[in-house]
Structure formats: C-alpha cells, structure tokens
Design a protein around this motif. Structure first.
Motif, PDB file in Angstrom:
ATOM      1  N   LEU A  53       1.396  79.739 -85.979  1.00 20.13           N
ATOM      2  CA  LEU A  53       1.653  79.270 -84.616  1.00 20.13           C
ATOM      3  C   LEU A  53       3.111  78.900 -84.388  1.00 20.13           C
ATOM      4  O   LEU A  53       3.448  78.261 -83.398  1.00 20.13           O
ATOM      5  CB  LEU A  53       0.750  78.071 -84.317  1.00 20.13           C
ATOM      6  CG  LEU A  53      -0.741  78.286 -84.579  1.00 20.13           C
ATOM      7  CD1 LEU A  53      -1.524  77.023 -84.309  1.00 20.13           C
ATOM      8  CD2 LEU A  53      -1.273  79.429 -83.760  1.00 20.13           C
ATOM      9  N   SER A  54       3.991  79.317 -85.251  1.00 16.51           N
ATOM     10  CA  SER A  54       5.398  78.925 -85.178  1.00 16.51           C
ATOM     11  C   SER A  54       6.132  79.505 -83.976  1.00 16.51           C
ATOM     12  O   SER A  54       7.141  78.966 -83.542  1.00 16.51           O
ATOM     13  CB  SER A  54       6.128  79.361 -86.446  1.00 16.51           C
ATOM     14  OG  SER A  54       6.254  80.776 -86.476  1.00 16.51           O
ATOM     15  N   GLY A  55       5.657  80.633 -83.488  1.00 17.80           N
ATOM     16  CA  GLY A  55       6.369  81.328 -82.425  1.00 17.80           C
ATOM     17  C   GLY A  55       7.462  82.240 -82.956  1.00 17.80           C
ATOM     18  O   GLY A  55       8.195  82.855 -82.185  1.00 17.80           O
ATOM     19  N   ARG A  56       7.577  82.344 -84.280  1.00 15.72           N
ATOM     20  CA  ARG A  56       8.594  83.211 -84.885  1.00 15.72           C
ATOM     21  C   ARG A  56       8.066  84.643 -85.006  1.00 15.72           C
ATOM     22  O   ARG A  56       6.922  84.858 -85.394  1.00 15.72           O
ATOM     23  CB  ARG A  56       8.996  82.687 -86.257  1.00 15.72           C
ATOM     24  CG  ARG A  56       9.807  81.403 -86.209  1.00 15.72           C
ATOM     25  CD  ARG A  56      10.361  81.019 -87.572  1.00 15.72           C
ATOM     26  NE  ARG A  56       9.336  80.702 -88.540  1.00 15.72           N
ATOM     27  CZ  ARG A  56       8.863  79.466 -88.760  1.00 15.72           C
ATOM     28  NH1 ARG A  56       9.328  78.446 -88.082  1.00 15.72           N
ATOM     29  NH2 ARG A  56       7.943  79.258 -89.680  1.00 15.72           N
ATOM     30  N   PRO A  57       8.918  85.621 -84.687  1.00 17.80           N
ATOM     31  CA  PRO A  57       8.513  87.020 -84.848  1.00 17.80           C
ATOM     32  C   PRO A  57       8.091  87.304 -86.290  1.00 17.80           C
ATOM     33  O   PRO A  57       8.739  86.871 -87.232  1.00 17.80           O
ATOM     34  CB  PRO A  57       9.788  87.795 -84.486  1.00 17.80           C
ATOM     35  CG  PRO A  57      10.538  86.871 -83.583  1.00 17.80           C
ATOM     36  CD  PRO A  57      10.253  85.493 -84.115  1.00 17.80           C
ATOM     37  N   ARG A  61      -0.250  88.677 -71.306  1.00 16.70           N
ATOM     38  CA  ARG A  61       0.122  90.090 -71.197  1.00 16.70           C
ATOM     39  C   ARG A  61       1.616  90.295 -71.011  1.00 16.70           C
ATOM     40  O   ARG A  61       2.057  91.411 -70.794  1.00 16.70           O
ATOM     41  CB  ARG A  61      -0.573  90.728 -70.002  1.00 16.70           C
ATOM     42  CG  ARG A  61      -2.048  90.800 -70.102  1.00 16.70           C
ATOM     43  CD  ARG A  61      -2.590  91.499 -68.898  1.00 16.70           C
ATOM     44  NE  ARG A  61      -2.663  90.544 -67.782  1.00 16.70           N
ATOM     45  CZ  ARG A  61      -3.565  90.584 -66.842  1.00 16.70           C
ATOM     46  NH1 ARG A  61      -4.450  91.532 -66.825  1.00 16.70           N
ATOM     47  NH2 ARG A  61      -3.589  89.681 -65.885  1.00 16.70           N
ATOM     48  N   SER A  62       2.405  89.249 -71.091  1.00 17.90           N
ATOM     49  CA  SER A  62       3.826  89.334 -70.755  1.00 17.90           C
ATOM     50  C   SER A  62       4.664  89.885 -71.912  1.00 17.90           C
ATOM     51  O   SER A  62       4.178  90.125 -73.015  1.00 17.90           O
ATOM     52  CB  SER A  62       4.346  87.969 -70.312  1.00 17.90           C
ATOM     53  OG  SER A  62       4.332  87.064 -71.394  1.00 17.90           O
ATOM     54  N   ALA A  63       5.945  90.056 -71.633  1.00 15.68           N
ATOM     55  CA  ALA A  63       6.868  90.674 -72.596  1.00 15.68           C
ATOM     56  C   ALA A  63       7.063  89.832 -73.854  1.00 15.68           C
ATOM     57  O   ALA A  63       7.185  90.383 -74.953  1.00 15.68           O
ATOM     58  CB  ALA A  63       8.218  90.934 -71.933  1.00 15.68           C
ATOM     59  N   GLY A  64       7.105  88.511 -73.728  1.00 18.48           N
ATOM     60  CA  GLY A  64       7.312  87.651 -74.906  1.00 18.48           C
ATOM     61  C   GLY A  64       6.225  87.825 -75.952  1.00 18.48           C
ATOM     62  O   GLY A  64       6.521  88.118 -77.121  1.00 18.48           O
ATOM     63  N   PRO A  65       4.960  87.666 -75.567  1.00 14.61           N
ATOM     64  CA  PRO A  65       3.886  87.909 -76.534  1.00 14.61           C
ATOM     65  C   PRO A  65       3.856  89.342 -77.055  1.00 14.61           C
ATOM     66  O   PRO A  65       3.510  89.570 -78.210  1.00 14.61           O
ATOM     67  CB  PRO A  65       2.617  87.582 -75.739  1.00 14.61           C
ATOM     68  CG  PRO A  65       3.065  86.601 -74.719  1.00 14.61           C
ATOM     69  CD  PRO A  65       4.459  87.043 -74.339  1.00 14.61           C
TER      70      PRO A  65
END
Length: 124
Positions: A56-60, A84-88
């Motif tokens: 869950l860090s949000g790191r790629p 559904r956005s670009a970030g996820p």
C-alpha cells in the motif's frame, strides 16, 4: 456452466478487482485491469502477519493500483471513477512489469519454439 462460477471466470468478466491482501491480485494483474487495494486494517495486518514489501506504499512496482483504507475512501474512489484514472494505471503497469514479466500471451508459443522447434531459449 453449472453451479457457481469459478474465480477464474469471475476475473475474466470483471472490470476491476477490489481486494485486501489476497494473492489473487498477482494473477489478476496479468489481465491489465484495475485493482483497488482496500485495507482498513493495514497496521494490524502488518503487525500480525508481516509483509515482504509495502503493498500500500503507493510506490511503482509495489502498489498495483488505487489504495483505500476506509469504507468512505472506497466509496469515493468508486463514485468518482478514480480507480480508472492515469495514476492507478501507471502503478498497475509497474506492478505488472515487476510481477508478470513473462505473462505476455505467448507462453505456449515460447514452449513450442524452445522444445519442439529448437529455436533457443531467448523467448523469441
């Protein structure tokens, strides 16, 4: 089809996966569809079970998509379409690159080329 659908069948007909820490996310990532990690018990889970990396860090490469830690966050992500956005999508691409490098849809072809046609082991 008789009886209940299998988890594989459910994955194939779904637009997204909402999961906690289930290993199903690694299989689902091969489909290149949205994944929402919903983990309201993150601290307790890490303390009790431990983790190899911070999902869950949000790191790629670690997080497969959107992360929520409360019901309100989950509902907001679903209501707004943020899942559904670009970030996820970028997170999902990095996660797939790390955990699904050989799942390109050509596994059977590679086996045939390598073992039956003796075309080498480079995967081409």
């Amino acid at each position: 089809m008789t009886g209940h659908p299998s988890i594989d069948e459910l994955c194939l007909v779904s637009d997204a996966l909402i999961t906690d820490y289930s290993s199903l996310m690694f299989d689902y990532a091969c489909l290149d569809r949205s994944i929402v990690c919903h983990a309201p018990d993150r601290a307790a889970y890490r303390a009790a079970r431990g983790t190899c990396f911070d999902l869950l860090s949000g790191r790629p490469g670690e997080t497969p998509g959107t992360v929520t830690t409360s019901e309100d966050e989950l509902l907001e992500v679903l209501r707004t379409g943020e899942w559904r956005s670009a970030g996820p999508a970028r997170l999902r691409a990095a996660f797939r690159e790390r955990f699904c490098p050989y799942d390109d849809g050509h596994a059977a072809e590679c086996v045939v080329r390598r073992f039956f046609l003796d075309e080498g082991g480079d995967g081409a």
